[in-house]
Structure formats: structure tokens, C-alpha cells
Design a protein around this motif. Structure first.
Motif, PDB file in Angstrom:
ATOM      1  N   MET A   1       8.811   1.774 -14.834  1.00 12.44           N
ATOM      2  CA  MET A   1       8.828   2.527 -13.518  1.00 12.44           C
ATOM      3  C   MET A   1       9.970   1.609 -12.544  1.00 12.44           C
ATOM      4  O   MET A   1       9.721   0.474 -12.514  1.00 12.44           O
ATOM      5  CB  MET A   1       7.642   2.906 -12.632  1.00 12.44           C
ATOM      6  N   ASN A   2      10.924   2.214 -11.797  1.00 16.43           N
ATOM      7  CA  ASN A   2      11.959   1.499 -11.124  1.00 16.43           C
ATOM      8  C   ASN A   2      11.453   1.940  -9.728  1.00 16.43           C
ATOM      9  O   ASN A   2      10.847   3.073  -9.199  1.00 16.43           O
ATOM     10  CB  ASN A   2      13.336   1.990 -11.408  1.00 16.43           C
ATOM     11  N   ASN A   3      11.698   1.103  -8.839  1.00 19.53           N
ATOM     12  CA  ASN A   3      11.178   1.220  -7.470  1.00 19.53           C
ATOM     13  C   ASN A   3      11.970   0.580  -6.228  1.00 19.53           C
ATOM     14  O   ASN A   3      12.832  -0.446  -6.812  1.00 19.53           O
ATOM     15  CB  ASN A   3       9.702   0.789  -6.852  1.00 19.53           C
ATOM     16  N   SER A   4      12.570   0.914  -5.069  1.00 14.06           N
ATOM     17  CA  SER A   4      13.115   0.403  -4.173  1.00 14.06           C
ATOM     18  C   SER A   4      12.422  -0.052  -2.933  1.00 14.06           C
ATOM     19  O   SER A   4      12.941  -0.365  -1.983  1.00 14.06           O
ATOM     20  CB  SER A   4      14.168   1.561  -3.662  1.00 14.06           C
ATOM     21  N   VAL A   5      11.179  -0.676  -3.265  1.00 13.96           N
ATOM     22  CA  VAL A   5      10.273  -1.600  -2.295  1.00 13.96           C
ATOM     23  C   VAL A   5      10.929  -2.590  -1.854  1.00 13.96           C
ATOM     24  O   VAL A   5      11.139  -2.604  -0.532  1.00 13.96           O
ATOM     25  CB  VAL A   5       8.949  -1.619  -3.035  1.00 13.96           C
ATOM     26  N   ARG A   6      11.637  -3.516  -2.463  1.00 12.75           N
ATOM     27  CA  ARG A   6      12.343  -4.710  -1.892  1.00 12.75           C
ATOM     28  C   ARG A   6      13.330  -4.175  -1.018  1.00 12.75           C
ATOM     29  O   ARG A   6      13.707  -4.928   0.124  1.00 12.75           O
ATOM     30  CB  ARG A   6      12.868  -5.556  -3.198  1.00 12.75           C
ATOM     31  N   GLU A   7      14.179  -3.291  -1.355  1.00 12.49           N
ATOM     32  CA  GLU A   7      15.208  -2.762  -0.354  1.00 12.49           C
ATOM     33  C   GLU A   7      14.913  -2.327   0.670  1.00 12.49           C
ATOM     34  O   GLU A   7      15.396  -2.655   1.859  1.00 12.49           O
ATOM     35  CB  GLU A   7      16.160  -1.814  -0.945  1.00 12.49           C
ATOM     36  N   VAL A  30       2.402  -7.393  -4.053  1.00 17.63           N
ATOM     37  CA  VAL A  30       3.795  -7.027  -3.555  1.00 17.63           C
ATOM     38  C   VAL A  30       4.968  -7.439  -4.252  1.00 17.63           C
ATOM     39  O   VAL A  30       5.862  -6.696  -5.087  1.00 17.63           O
ATOM     40  CB  VAL A  30       4.109  -7.422  -1.967  1.00 17.63           C
ATOM     41  N   ASN A  31       4.721  -8.778  -4.573  1.00 14.11           N
ATOM     42  CA  ASN A  31       5.971  -9.512  -5.640  1.00 14.11           C
ATOM     43  C   ASN A  31       5.880  -8.616  -6.870  1.00 14.11           C
ATOM     44  O   ASN A  31       6.977  -8.538  -7.461  1.00 14.11           O
ATOM     45  CB  ASN A  31       5.545 -10.949  -5.729  1.00 14.11           C
ATOM     46  N   ALA A  32       4.681  -8.607  -7.587  1.00 13.93           N
ATOM     47  CA  ALA A  32       4.526  -7.655  -8.897  1.00 13.93           C
ATOM     48  C   ALA A  32       5.237  -6.399  -8.899  1.00 13.93           C
ATOM     49  O   ALA A  32       5.867  -6.088  -9.879  1.00 13.93           O
ATOM     50  CB  ALA A  32       3.112  -7.928  -9.404  1.00 13.93           C
ATOM     51  N   ILE A  33       4.849  -5.800  -7.623  1.00  9.88           N
ATOM     52  CA  ILE A  33       5.448  -4.401  -7.468  1.00  9.88           C
ATOM     53  C   ILE A  33       7.068  -4.421  -7.307  1.00  9.88           C
ATOM     54  O   ILE A  33       7.697  -3.568  -8.126  1.00  9.88           O
ATOM     55  CB  ILE A  33       4.939  -3.607  -6.330  1.00  9.88           C
ATOM     56  N   ASP A  39       3.248  -1.523 -11.856  1.00 11.34           N
ATOM     57  CA  ASP A  39       3.201  -0.132 -11.467  1.00 11.34           C
ATOM     58  C   ASP A  39       1.937   0.064 -10.459  1.00 11.34           C
ATOM     59  O   ASP A  39       0.884   0.323 -10.754  1.00 11.34           O
ATOM     60  CB  ASP A  39       3.200   0.957 -12.266  1.00 11.34           C
ATOM     61  N   PRO A  40       1.913   0.415  -8.944  1.00 11.21           N
ATOM     62  CA  PRO A  40       0.815   0.726  -8.272  1.00 11.21           C
ATOM     63  C   PRO A  40       0.215   1.943  -8.472  1.00 11.21           C
ATOM     64  O   PRO A  40       0.647   3.014  -9.107  1.00 11.21           O
ATOM     65  CB  PRO A  40       1.415   0.640  -6.852  1.00 11.21           C
ATOM     66  N   SER A  41      -0.972   1.941  -8.234  1.00  9.40           N
ATOM     67  CA  SER A  41      -1.902   3.262  -8.423  1.00  9.40           C
ATOM     68  C   SER A  41      -1.260   4.192  -7.416  1.00  9.40           C
ATOM     69  O   SER A  41      -0.460   3.905  -6.440  1.00  9.40           O
ATOM     70  CB  SER A  41      -3.276   3.012  -8.067  1.00  9.40           C
ATOM     71  N   PHE A  46       1.193   5.990  -2.526  1.00  7.26           N
ATOM     72  CA  PHE A  46       1.510   7.139  -1.069  1.00  7.26           C
ATOM     73  C   PHE A  46       1.205   6.167   0.193  1.00  7.26           C
ATOM     74  O   PHE A  46       2.019   6.661   1.193  1.00  7.26           O
ATOM     75  CB  PHE A  46       0.301   7.991  -1.375  1.00  7.26           C
ATOM     76  N   LYS A  47       0.492   5.251  -0.025  1.00  6.11           N
ATOM     77  CA  LYS A  47       0.516   4.188   1.422  1.00  6.11           C
ATOM     78  C   LYS A  47       1.948   3.544   1.569  1.00  6.11           C
ATOM     79  O   LYS A  47       2.277   3.465   2.485  1.00  6.11           O
ATOM     80  CB  LYS A  47      -0.588   3.159   0.797  1.00  6.11           C
TER      81      LYS A  47
END
Lengths: 65, 206
Positions: A1-7, A30-33, A39-41, A46-47
Motif C-alpha cells: 500500500m502506498n500512502n501520502s502521510v509524509r507529504e 508513524v515512521n513505519a507507516i 499498513d495501519p489498521s 480513518f483516524k
């Protein structure tokens, strides 16, 4: 899964520790995500989506890594 | 109840371990010379309270963990249970078949072995999720300080063994203390160099 949490976090000017505190998780989580190692639950995803004010599918997208 | 910080967890754990070693070295040997049965029970079980405290600390830490931490705890505890279970079965079968002679005192090693397996597995699993997982200097006690405390504990036992004229234990514990001290020194130098370079870089950047 890709995510844009860092951005999204960078846009807010938050450190990993700041985001971790708001999500009630460790900074390492947070770093691992952000690095795609974890991949978070669904509740945590949602949080994250609620915190950044974006739909979940715009932050987390299926894919490699 | 707030999350127990890694640094506080480590400080409490090391304090409990120091008390455990002190009780084991200073009080527990008295069990052999005590004649009163109730006192014998009391002295024999004296090392238990610090260990119960360690178990309570671990339980609190796992309870307060987030989902990723709980995953690493679960794998660590699963592997530890598996390893100790298999070794107990092997030992039990061999002792029952009278191939191997084991006395009850071997049970003392069950808990430390379980903790060692749990710690090593958790560390290995945590590394897969990020190199610094559980080793963040901002929220944990630096490794070289933990090694120095470990060296101090071994040195304390070595000194006690020396006073008791137990050459084997003195040699073993002094060797362990020395190894831990050398490791602490190496880690301390690496830590200092890293921070020194970071300081120089931030100074040049201004």
C-alpha cells in the motif's frame, strides 16, 4: 500500500512525534507507516484521514511497497 | 493512565534487575545456613518480588502499546513461548527416560530464557519496521548507559564472588563485566562521534 502521510504531515509542518501524539501511537509507528513498512489498521487509517481532513482513499492507495 | 515512556520503562526495569541481583547475591545464599523452615521459605522466595514487578511492568507496557508495538510484542512472546516450550519438552522427555539428569533448580532458567528469546525476537521484528524502532535516543536510555549499568551489575557479583573465594564465578562475572564495559565504550564513542558530526554539520549550515 502506498500512502501520502509524509507529504500531508510536512504540509502541516508537524514532526513525526507531533503526528504520533495526535494519533496516540509511537513515533516509530508513524515512521513505519510513512516508509510503507507497515499498513495501519482500518480504525487508525480513518483516524489519520480525519486528522488531515482528506478521504481515506486519497491518502492510502493500493500498490506495491 | 498515560503511556509509560521507553526511558522510564528501562530505568524501572534496570532498577528491578539491580535489586534482583543484590537479593540473589546478598540474601539468597543465607538459605543454606538457615534452620527455621518459615525463614527458609522467605529467603528462598526473596528474589521473586522484583521479578513480579518486572512482569507487571511488561504487562503495562504491552497493554499501553499501539497496534504495531502489540504486533511485535505478540511475535516476541509467541517465539519465546515456543522455544521455552520445546526445550522443556525435550528436557522433560530426556529426564523421564533417565538419559539426562536434571534437578528442579533448572526451572530458575525458564523465565530468563523466555525474556531473552522475547527480547531478541522483538528486536529483530522491530528492525523490519524501521531501524530505529525501540532505539530512538530521544525516548529511550542510550545503549551505552544500559551497557555500563549491566557492567556494573556483573562487577558487583564478581566482587562478591571474589570475597567468597569463588574463582570460577569471579572469572566469569569479571569477564562479563569487562565485555559489557568494552561494548559500552565502543557504543559510547560511536554515539559521541555521531552527535559531534551532527553538531558540526548544523554549525556549518548556519
Amino acid at each position: 500500500m502506498n500512502n501520502s502521510v509524509r507529504e500531508l504531515r510536512s504540509e502541516q509542518g508537524w514532526s513525526q512525534a507531533d503526528l504520533a501524539e495526535q494519533l496516540d501511537v509511537s513515533r516509530q509507528t508513524v515512521n513505519a507507516i510513512e516508509t510503507g513498512k507497515y499498513d495501519p489498521s482500518l480504525p487508525l487509517a480513518f483516524k489519520i484521514a480525519k486528522l488531515f481532513g482528506h478521504p481515506i482513499e486519497s491518502i492510502f492507495v493500493p500498490g506495491e511497497g | 493512565m498515560p503511556r509509560l515512556k521507553q526511558k522510564h520503562y528501562q530505568q524501572r526495569l534496570l532498577s528491578a534487575m539491580a535489586i534482583y541481583i543484590a537479593v540473589l547475591v546478598l540474601i539468597w545464599p543465607l538459605v543454606r545456613t538457615t534452620t527455621s523452615t518459615p525463614l527458609k521459605w522467605l529467603i528462598a522466595l526473596a528474589p521473586l518480588p522484583p521479578m513480579l514487578y518486572v512482569i507487571a511492568l511488561m504487562a503495562r507496557r504491552i497493554r499501553d502499546s499501539d497496534e504495531l508495538e502489540q504486533r511485535t510484542h505478540l511475535i516476541g512472546l509467541g517465539v519465546a513461548t515456543g522455544v521455552v516450550g520445546v526445550l522443556s519438552l525435550v528436557g522433560g522427555f530426556l529426564a523421564s527416560a533417565q538419559v539426562l539428569t536434571l534437578d528442579g533448580s533448572i526451572l530458575i532458567w525458564v523465565f530468563p530464557l523466555m525474556l531473552a528469546c522475547y527480547g531478541v525476537t522483538r528486536w529483530a521484528v522491530a528492525r523490519q519496521y524501521g531501524d530505529d524502532l525501540g532505539c530512538d535516543p530521544s525516548d529511550s536510555m542510550a545503549l551505552h548507559w544500559r551497557l555500563i549499568i549491566g557492567a556494573g551489575m556483573f562487577a558487583f557479583v564478581a566482587l562478591f564472588a571474589f570475597l567468597k573465594h569463588d574463582d570460577f564465578l569471579t572469572g566469569m562475572m569479571a569477564g562479563m563485566a569487562g565485555s559489557f564495559a568494552v561494548l559500552a565504550l565502543a557504543k559510547g564513542v560511536i554515539y559521541w562521534r555521531k552527535h559531534h558530526l551532527a553538531r558540526l554539520e548544523s554549525h556549518d549550515g548556519r
